[in-house]
Design a protein around this motif. Structure first.
Motif, PDB file in Angstrom:
ATOM      1  N   MET A   1      33.483 158.227 -34.668  1.00 21.17           N
ATOM      2  CA  MET A   1      33.135 158.240 -33.239  1.00 21.17           C
ATOM      3  C   MET A   1      34.220 157.645 -32.345  1.00 21.17           C
ATOM      4  O   MET A   1      34.011 157.484 -31.142  1.00 21.17           O
ATOM      5  CB  MET A   1      31.831 157.451 -33.027  1.00 21.17           C
ATOM      6  CG  MET A   1      30.639 158.033 -33.735  1.00 21.17           C
ATOM      7  SD  MET A   1      29.169 157.008 -33.572  1.00 21.17           S
ATOM      8  CE  MET A   1      29.432 155.740 -34.783  1.00 21.17           C
TER       9      MET A   1
ATOM     10  N   VAL B   1      38.644 150.087 -26.674  1.00 27.01           N
ATOM     11  CA  VAL B   1      38.211 151.366 -26.088  1.00 27.01           C
ATOM     12  C   VAL B   1      39.319 152.371 -26.362  1.00 27.01           C
ATOM     13  O   VAL B   1      40.494 152.092 -26.103  1.00 27.01           O
ATOM     14  CB  VAL B   1      37.978 151.233 -24.567  1.00 27.01           C
ATOM     15  CG1 VAL B   1      37.705 152.604 -23.946  1.00 27.01           C
ATOM     16  CG2 VAL B   1      36.832 150.292 -24.267  1.00 27.01           C
ATOM     17  N   LEU B   2      38.930 153.513 -26.895  1.00 21.70           N
ATOM     18  CA  LEU B   2      39.910 154.559 -27.189  1.00 21.70           C
ATOM     19  C   LEU B   2      40.151 155.380 -25.925  1.00 21.70           C
ATOM     20  O   LEU B   2      39.222 155.937 -25.347  1.00 21.70           O
ATOM     21  CB  LEU B   2      39.364 155.447 -28.314  1.00 21.70           C
ATOM     22  CG  LEU B   2      40.232 156.609 -28.773  1.00 21.70           C
ATOM     23  CD1 LEU B   2      41.562 156.117 -29.323  1.00 21.70           C
ATOM     24  CD2 LEU B   2      39.509 157.423 -29.838  1.00 21.70           C
TER      25      LEU B   2
ATOM     26  N   ARG C   1      38.471 146.231 -23.799  1.00 18.89           N
ATOM     27  CA  ARG C   1      37.268 146.424 -22.971  1.00 18.89           C
ATOM     28  C   ARG C   1      37.193 145.443 -21.787  1.00 18.89           C
ATOM     29  O   ARG C   1      36.953 145.863 -20.647  1.00 18.89           O
ATOM     30  CB  ARG C   1      36.017 146.307 -23.845  1.00 18.89           C
ATOM     31  CG  ARG C   1      34.712 146.587 -23.116  1.00 18.89           C
ATOM     32  CD  ARG C   1      33.546 146.498 -24.074  1.00 18.89           C
ATOM     33  NE  ARG C   1      33.587 147.540 -25.073  1.00 18.89           N
ATOM     34  CZ  ARG C   1      33.023 148.739 -24.929  1.00 18.89           C
ATOM     35  NH1 ARG C   1      32.364 149.022 -23.827  1.00 18.89           N
ATOM     36  NH2 ARG C   1      33.098 149.637 -25.874  1.00 18.89           N
TER      37      ARG C   1
ATOM     38  N   ILE D   1      39.167 146.606 -18.845  1.00 20.91           N
ATOM     39  CA  ILE D   1      38.555 147.672 -18.035  1.00 20.91           C
ATOM     40  C   ILE D   1      37.418 147.087 -17.191  1.00 20.91           C
ATOM     41  O   ILE D   1      37.289 147.389 -15.998  1.00 20.91           O
ATOM     42  CB  ILE D   1      38.033 148.817 -18.929  1.00 20.91           C
ATOM     43  CG1 ILE D   1      39.187 149.425 -19.742  1.00 20.91           C
ATOM     44  CG2 ILE D   1      37.348 149.889 -18.087  1.00 20.91           C
ATOM     45  CD1 ILE D   1      38.782 150.555 -20.663  1.00 20.91           C
TER      46      ILE D   1
ATOM     47  N   VAL E   1      36.538 147.352 -13.175  1.00 23.01           N
ATOM     48  CA  VAL E   1      35.362 148.144 -12.784  1.00 23.01           C
ATOM     49  C   VAL E   1      34.315 147.287 -12.068  1.00 23.01           C
ATOM     50  O   VAL E   1      33.614 147.753 -11.179  1.00 23.01           O
ATOM     51  CB  VAL E   1      34.749 148.788 -14.055  1.00 23.01           C
ATOM     52  CG1 VAL E   1      33.354 149.295 -13.801  1.00 23.01           C
ATOM     53  CG2 VAL E   1      35.632 149.922 -14.550  1.00 23.01           C
TER      54      VAL E   1
ATOM     55  N   ILE F   1      43.629 155.960 -19.583  1.00 22.56           N
ATOM     56  CA  ILE F   1      42.185 155.768 -19.783  1.00 22.56           C
ATOM     57  C   ILE F   1      41.471 157.048 -19.374  1.00 22.56           C
ATOM     58  O   ILE F   1      40.606 157.547 -20.077  1.00 22.56           O
ATOM     59  CB  ILE F   1      41.656 154.567 -18.954  1.00 22.56           C
ATOM     60  CG1 ILE F   1      42.389 153.291 -19.359  1.00 22.56           C
ATOM     61  CG2 ILE F   1      40.151 154.405 -19.138  1.00 22.56           C
ATOM     62  CD1 ILE F   1      42.017 152.075 -18.534  1.00 22.56           C
ATOM     63  N   THR F   2      41.860 157.560 -18.227  1.00 22.82           N
ATOM     64  CA  THR F   2      41.256 158.806 -17.740  1.00 22.82           C
ATOM     65  C   THR F   2      42.235 159.516 -16.820  1.00 22.82           C
ATOM     66  O   THR F   2      43.012 158.860 -16.118  1.00 22.82           O
ATOM     67  CB  THR F   2      39.920 158.544 -16.997  1.00 22.82           C
ATOM     68  OG1 THR F   2      39.566 159.726 -16.288  1.00 22.82           O
ATOM     69  CG2 THR F   2      39.992 157.405 -16.025  1.00 22.82           C
TER      70      THR F   2
ATOM     71  N   ARG G   1      41.488 160.919 -14.195  1.00 22.19           N
ATOM     72  CA  ARG G   1      41.058 160.736 -12.809  1.00 22.19           C
ATOM     73  C   ARG G   1      41.455 159.371 -12.257  1.00 22.19           C
ATOM     74  O   ARG G   1      41.101 159.009 -11.134  1.00 22.19           O
ATOM     75  CB  ARG G   1      39.533 160.885 -12.709  1.00 22.19           C
ATOM     76  CG  ARG G   1      39.045 162.290 -13.052  1.00 22.19           C
ATOM     77  CD  ARG G   1      37.547 162.400 -12.864  1.00 22.19           C
ATOM     78  NE  ARG G   1      36.817 161.496 -13.738  1.00 22.19           N
ATOM     79  CZ  ARG G   1      35.901 160.637 -13.326  1.00 22.19           C
ATOM     80  NH1 ARG G   1      35.590 160.567 -12.054  1.00 22.19           N
ATOM     81  NH2 ARG G   1      35.276 159.851 -14.177  1.00 22.19           N
ATOM     82  N   ALA G   2      42.166 158.601 -13.084  1.00 20.04           N
ATOM     83  CA  ALA G   2      42.461 157.226 -12.695  1.00 20.04           C
ATOM     84  C   ALA G   2      43.453 157.178 -11.539  1.00 20.04           C
ATOM     85  O   ALA G   2      44.302 158.053 -11.403  1.00 20.04           O
ATOM     86  CB  ALA G   2      43.036 156.473 -13.883  1.00 20.04           C
TER      87      ALA G   2
ATOM     88  N   GLN H   1      24.963 148.972 -24.228  1.00 19.86           N
ATOM     89  CA  GLN H   1      26.320 148.729 -23.711  1.00 19.86           C
ATOM     90  C   GLN H   1      26.604 149.627 -22.516  1.00 19.86           C
ATOM     91  O   GLN H   1      27.262 149.211 -21.559  1.00 19.86           O
ATOM     92  CB  GLN H   1      27.349 148.998 -24.805  1.00 19.86           C
ATOM     93  CG  GLN H   1      27.304 147.967 -25.919  1.00 19.86           C
ATOM     94  CD  GLN H   1      28.446 148.167 -26.892  1.00 19.86           C
ATOM     95  OE1 GLN H   1      29.502 148.663 -26.555  1.00 19.86           O
ATOM     96  NE2 GLN H   1      28.236 147.768 -28.132  1.00 19.86           N
TER      97      GLN H   1
ATOM     98  N   LEU I   1      37.473 154.463 -13.784  1.00 17.31           N
ATOM     99  CA  LEU I   1      37.633 153.898 -15.136  1.00 17.31           C
ATOM    100  C   LEU I   1      36.291 153.643 -15.822  1.00 17.31           C
ATOM    101  O   LEU I   1      36.236 153.467 -17.043  1.00 17.31           O
ATOM    102  CB  LEU I   1      38.414 152.585 -15.072  1.00 17.31           C
ATOM    103  CG  LEU I   1      39.772 152.656 -14.368  1.00 17.31           C
ATOM    104  CD1 LEU I   1      40.449 151.297 -14.408  1.00 17.31           C
ATOM    105  CD2 LEU I   1      40.670 153.688 -15.046  1.00 17.31           C
ATOM    106  N   LEU I   2      35.214 153.591 -15.037  1.00 12.30           N
ATOM    107  CA  LEU I   2      33.902 153.298 -15.623  1.00 12.30           C
ATOM    108  C   LEU I   2      33.521 154.324 -16.687  1.00 12.30           C
ATOM    109  O   LEU I   2      32.872 153.986 -17.685  1.00 12.30           O
ATOM    110  CB  LEU I   2      32.844 153.265 -14.508  1.00 12.30           C
ATOM    111  CG  LEU I   2      31.398 153.018 -14.923  1.00 12.30           C
ATOM    112  CD1 LEU I   2      31.258 151.694 -15.656  1.00 12.30           C
ATOM    113  CD2 LEU I   2      30.481 153.035 -13.703  1.00 12.30           C
ATOM    114  N   GLY I   3      33.960 155.557 -16.475  1.00 16.57           N
ATOM    115  CA  GLY I   3      33.650 156.621 -17.425  1.00 16.57           C
ATOM    116  C   GLY I   3      34.097 156.291 -18.840  1.00 16.57           C
ATOM    117  O   GLY I   3      33.446 156.688 -19.818  1.00 16.57           O
ATOM    118  N   ALA I   4      35.185 155.529 -18.954  1.00 14.61           N
ATOM    119  CA  ALA I   4      35.690 155.186 -20.290  1.00 14.61           C
ATOM    120  C   ALA I   4      34.714 154.291 -21.045  1.00 14.61           C
ATOM    121  O   ALA I   4      34.703 154.270 -22.276  1.00 14.61           O
ATOM    122  CB  ALA I   4      37.044 154.488 -20.168  1.00 14.61           C
ATOM    123  N   LEU I   5      33.909 153.534 -20.287  1.00 12.88           N
ATOM    124  CA  LEU I   5      32.917 152.665 -20.937  1.00 12.88           C
ATOM    125  C   LEU I   5      31.590 153.388 -21.152  1.00 12.88           C
ATOM    126  O   LEU I   5      30.814 153.017 -22.025  1.00 12.88           O
ATOM    127  CB  LEU I   5      32.679 151.410 -20.086  1.00 12.88           C
ATOM    128  CG  LEU I   5      33.902 150.545 -19.779  1.00 12.88           C
ATOM    129  CD1 LEU I   5      33.502 149.358 -18.911  1.00 12.88           C
ATOM    130  CD2 LEU I   5      34.551 150.052 -21.064  1.00 12.88           C
TER     131      LEU I   5
ATOM    132  N   PRO J   1      31.825 158.812 -27.322  1.00 13.80           N
ATOM    133  CA  PRO J   1      31.046 159.608 -28.286  1.00 13.80           C
ATOM    134  C   PRO J   1      29.824 158.848 -28.792  1.00 13.80           C
ATOM    135  O   PRO J   1      28.746 159.440 -28.968  1.00 13.80           O
ATOM    136  CB  PRO J   1      32.049 159.862 -29.413  1.00 13.80           C
ATOM    137  CG  PRO J   1      33.391 159.757 -28.763  1.00 13.80           C
ATOM    138  CD  PRO J   1      33.248 158.737 -27.672  1.00 13.80           C
TER     139      PRO J   1
END
Lengths: 370, 466
Positions: A81, A89-90, A99, A102, A106, A151-152, A154-155, B211, B400-404, B408
């Protein structure tokens, strides 16, 4: 009916075996080692809430069975996963992130982050000034602030505007402070942070050391020395700390080590690696951003060595992993002699520590050196 | 002590099962001692508090059930029991809250604020207080016979399987079992199965999805999608966490020969809020119905009074969950919805909508209520509700919240949650008949959950705080 009875027996017996196997294994292991069985620890202390909690944690953390199983569970969770556990965090393209880094970006900027660090920093500045020592605060952006694009997609280009405001507040309070976020020009080129690690690359550590040295010299708080340090390139291969936080050997073995070049600083006219000097005029306080490449492999290739090289004089350093907010000053309180003969203290910490700093942001009284 | 902890699974439970089944007699006394160890584990001083409450209610019970007692004496003993129990609960749970509100009021009126004394909430106090009350009230109503001995009563109050977070066991439902209970391998095995399913719900689902909920509710400015994902994750977390505890409690009870009533019955399959409350925390809603709503007059005194009674019950039910106005508002919101449904009646347009629409609509209403329940202040709740409608300005960290959230693991857990909550077969029904295949499946799930537990940090049940 017969099948149901057998099933009931099977379930009950296997369940009892499973829950009994751990204490039996642990007891056998402890006795074979000649140690007092771990479970007997409950009788060794007064049964207070704190002691019972500590006993429970010991029982869990030192469990042979749990410690054997845990690394494989972590590996399975990552392999199936992409789950790196509590801290990792991958991100995109196999970039790994921390984590809390981030979360720092956030979650809302609260009153605590705005006031407690300011109070602690101003108090420290005043105490140093009373001893004739200047303070330069260096805030290092976390990897998540510098490379949010991994990370994304959209960042934003750069996250961490609260920290910029915080540094402005420090300057308003006449505290000299730098926020080492790369500017647009610096952003071009190779990444500033390691892919698997929370920390910067050797190259960016060196860039930052040069910037900090230039500021210290420009402020006139320190004069350029005369030591002509040399350099040598050294290839390094390592697993990043985000991977190591998962505490899983199978996981580490499944992932290639990150390869990079580090520039080691060598003593003038010698091939010996740079070494700190307790008699230096500059004391550098900070966290693992100072330790990486410096005291870790390859050694003398981190921020501290490159700062010394840029200042052309040795420095003294005091490092506390994750403890730059308060613990490193507590350590300084225990070793006030480190301040003897100092003209400048450079205090480095990572931006997320404004919220997550270990032990918060306490005001610490630093005695004058004898 | 937490059911899903290393010490409980590997030390406390095997030891207690072994001694219990080796003892030829005095099993209630042993269960009582074990329960006090279990309860005192978080703070041994709390046992004294529970013991005091137990002695007081037992003594009142003796007076109420005495054949020589006059009606006025019985009534006086009942009042003493109610006042003593509610005072204990009130002091530990609401003293600080009352102080804060009084202080705030004084400040508004221009006076200086009061010093606030912080009082720690003893775990499980809301549950064992209600259980003790059920004893004296049932005795007073002559719905139950007095406990055979102090040990039996104390065992009922402290019984570790349901002590910390319910279900709220009423005395008359276990009175006979305290005297005589059957120990059969079928019961033990179905208890094991239920315990394992509860354990797996907690470790494999609630802890994982929690989480995502935590990340969304902690964020400065979630997008509408993040906010909906987060509150849905919270809805699943609280259900799987709380129902896990209840399943484990009922399962443990069966291992020791007790039969507790089920506390959840697929609440997210409810077609209305009225039905939701028949399926959610059943032991609390029936307790409030029988000991508060009915004595207030229930629905026997006309429509207006019924609505008022519903409002009182739900507001107090909200307050029971915690000393915070957001809990009261949560209860009030549900009270209004219950009254509204009652007013619409069974022939309304809503009742004629297709079932999936009604289930979906009810779920969305419940989600809104969970925002109130989860938020610490009305400001937080309002901001989160704004985010759900995309009305919160985006901050630089928002993307960045999406990463948390959308990992999966979280997405997988959400899908599993969705399937499980919509499944008509619940854990209680599933364990009624254990086949070899089911036994093997349950054991495999147990091993996987145990392995996963080794990689998780301390994770107490959500309802411990209530």
């Amino acid at each position: 009916m017969e099948q149901t009875r057998s099933a009931n027996l099977l379930l009950a017996l296997v369940f009892l075996m499973v829950i009994a196997v751990e204490p039996i294994l642990q007891l056998t292991h402890d006795l074979r080692k000649g140690a007092t069985p771990l479970a007997f620890g409950v009788f060794s202390r007064t049964p207070s809430a704190t002691n019972l909690r500590a006993f429970e944690e010991t029982l869990r953390d030192q469990s042979i069975l749990a410690n054997t199983v845990r690394p494989y569970v972590q590996y399975w969770r990552y392999a199936s996963m992409g789950d790196l556990g509590r801290n990792g965090v991958l991100g995109r393209e196999d970039w790994l992130f921390y984590r809390p880094g981030i979360q720092f970006l956030v979650e809302p900027w609260g009153d605590i982050e705005a006031t407690e660090p300011l109070t602690a920093i101003v108090s420290f500045r005043d105490q140093l000034r009373a001893q004739g020592i200047e303070l330069l605060v260096v805030v290092v952006p976390g990897k998540e602030s510098v490379h949010p694009e991994y990370i994304t997609t959209r960042a934003p280009r750069f996250s961490g505007s609260h920290v910029t405001d915080f540094v402005d507040d420090l300057r308003e309070l006449e505290v000299e402070a730098m926020y080492l976020r790369p500017d647009e020009a610096q952003r071009v080129g190779p990444p500033k942070y390691l892919k698997q690690d929370t920390h910067w690359t050797p190259g960016y550590a060196q860039e930052c050391a040069n910037l900090v040295a230039a500021r210290a010299l420009a402020l006139g708080w320190i004069e350029l020395g005369s030591a002509a340090y040399g350099t040598q390139s050294k290839p390094v291969q390592r697993h990043g700390d985000i991977l190591r936080m998962a505490k899983s050997q199978p996981l580490l073995e499944s992932i290639h080590k990150e390869k990079f070049e580090a520039i080691q600083v060598t003593e003038p006219d010698s091939l010996e690696h740079y070494k700190d000097s307790p008699d230096a005029s500059v004391l550098v306080l900070g966290d693992s951003f100072l330790r990486i490449f410096e005291r870790d492999e390859p050694g003398s290739a981190g921020f501290v060595s490159h700062l010394a090289r840029a200042l052309q004089q040795p420095v003294t350093s005091l490092i506390n992993d994750g403890g730059a907010s308060t613990l490193v000053r507590m350590e300084l309180r225990r070793k006030p002699e480190l301040l003897r003969g100092k003209k400048l203290v450079i205090w480095e910490f990572v931006d997320r520590d404004l919220r997550f700093g270990m032990e918060g942001w306490q005001e610490i009284e630093i005695p004058a050196p004898n | 002590m937490v059911f899903s902890s290393h010490i409980f699974i590997y030390y406390f439970l095997p030891l207690v099962i072994a001694i219990y089944y080796l003892l030829p007699w005095k099993r209630n006394l042993f269960l009582l001692a074990a329960s006090y160890v279990f309860y005192g584990w978080s703070d041994p001083r709390l046992v004294a508090l529970m013991l005091a409450a137990t002695v007081a209610n037992y003594a009142c019970g003796l007076v109420i059930s005495s054949p020589d007692a006059t009606q006025s004496r019985r009534k006086a003993a009942l009042i003493v029991s109610i006042v003593a129990s509610l005072s204990l609960l009130g002091f530990f749970k609401y003293f600080t809250f009352a102080g804060q509100n009084l202080s705030g009021l004084l400040e508004l009126l221009g006076s200086s604020p009061l010093p606030i004394v912080e009082i720690a909430l003893p775990a499980g106090i809301s549950f064992y207080t209600f259980q003790s009350l059920s004893y004296t009230i049932d005795l007073y109503r002559k719905d139950a016979r007095p406990a055979r001995s102090f040990t039996d009563f104390a065992c009922f109050v402290a019984l570790f399987p349901q002590l910390i977070a319910g279900p709220i066991v009423r005395y008359n439902t276990v009175a006979e079992q305290l005297v005589h209970r059957e120990h059969k391998v079928e019961n033990f095995a179905s208890g094991v199965a239920l315990f394992i399913l509860g354990f797996a719900k907690k470790v494999l689902i609630a802890n994982e999805i929690g989480q995502a909920a935590d990340a969304a509710f902690a964020a400065e400015s979630p997008t509408a999608m993040d906010a909906w994902f987060g509150v849905t994750a919270y809805a699943f977390q609280i259900y799987f966490d709380f129902s896990a505890y209840s399943d484990m409690a009922v399962g443990l009870g069966r291992m020791f020969g007790f039969e507790f009533l089920k506390n959840f019955d697929a609440p997210y399959r409810a077609e209305s809020i009225t039905e939701f409350w028949r399926r959610w925390h059943i032991s609390l809603s029936t307790f409030l119905r029988d000991y508060l709503y009915v004595p207030l007059g229930g629905n026997r005194r006309g429509a207006r009074r019924t609505y008022i009674n519903l409002a009182i019950v739900m507001l107090l039910g909200g307050l029971w969950h915690g000393a915070n106005w957001t809990f009261v508002a949560w209860g009030g919101f549900h009270g209004c919805l219950l009254a509204w449904e009652r007013w619409m009646g069974k022939e309304s347009l809503y009742a004629k909508l297709p079932r999936p629409v009604r289930v979906g609509f009810t779920f969305v209403l419940v989600l809104f209520s969970w925002v109130l329940f989860r938020s610490e202040t009305f400001g937080d709740a309002s901001a989160y509700l704004s985010a759900m409608f995309g009305m919160l300005p985006q901050a630089s960290g928002t993307p960045l919240l999406g990463a948390l959230l959308y990992t999966p693991t979280n997405i997988g857990a959400m899908v599993i949650c969705e399937v499980l909550v919509l499944s008509p077969i619940q854990a209680h029904d599933w364990v009624e008949r254990i086949t070899v295949q089911r036994a093997v499946l349950v054991l495999l799930v147990f091993l996987y959950a145990l392995a996963t537990m080794t990689a998780q940090s301390f994770n107490p049940f959500l309802y411990f705080q209530f």
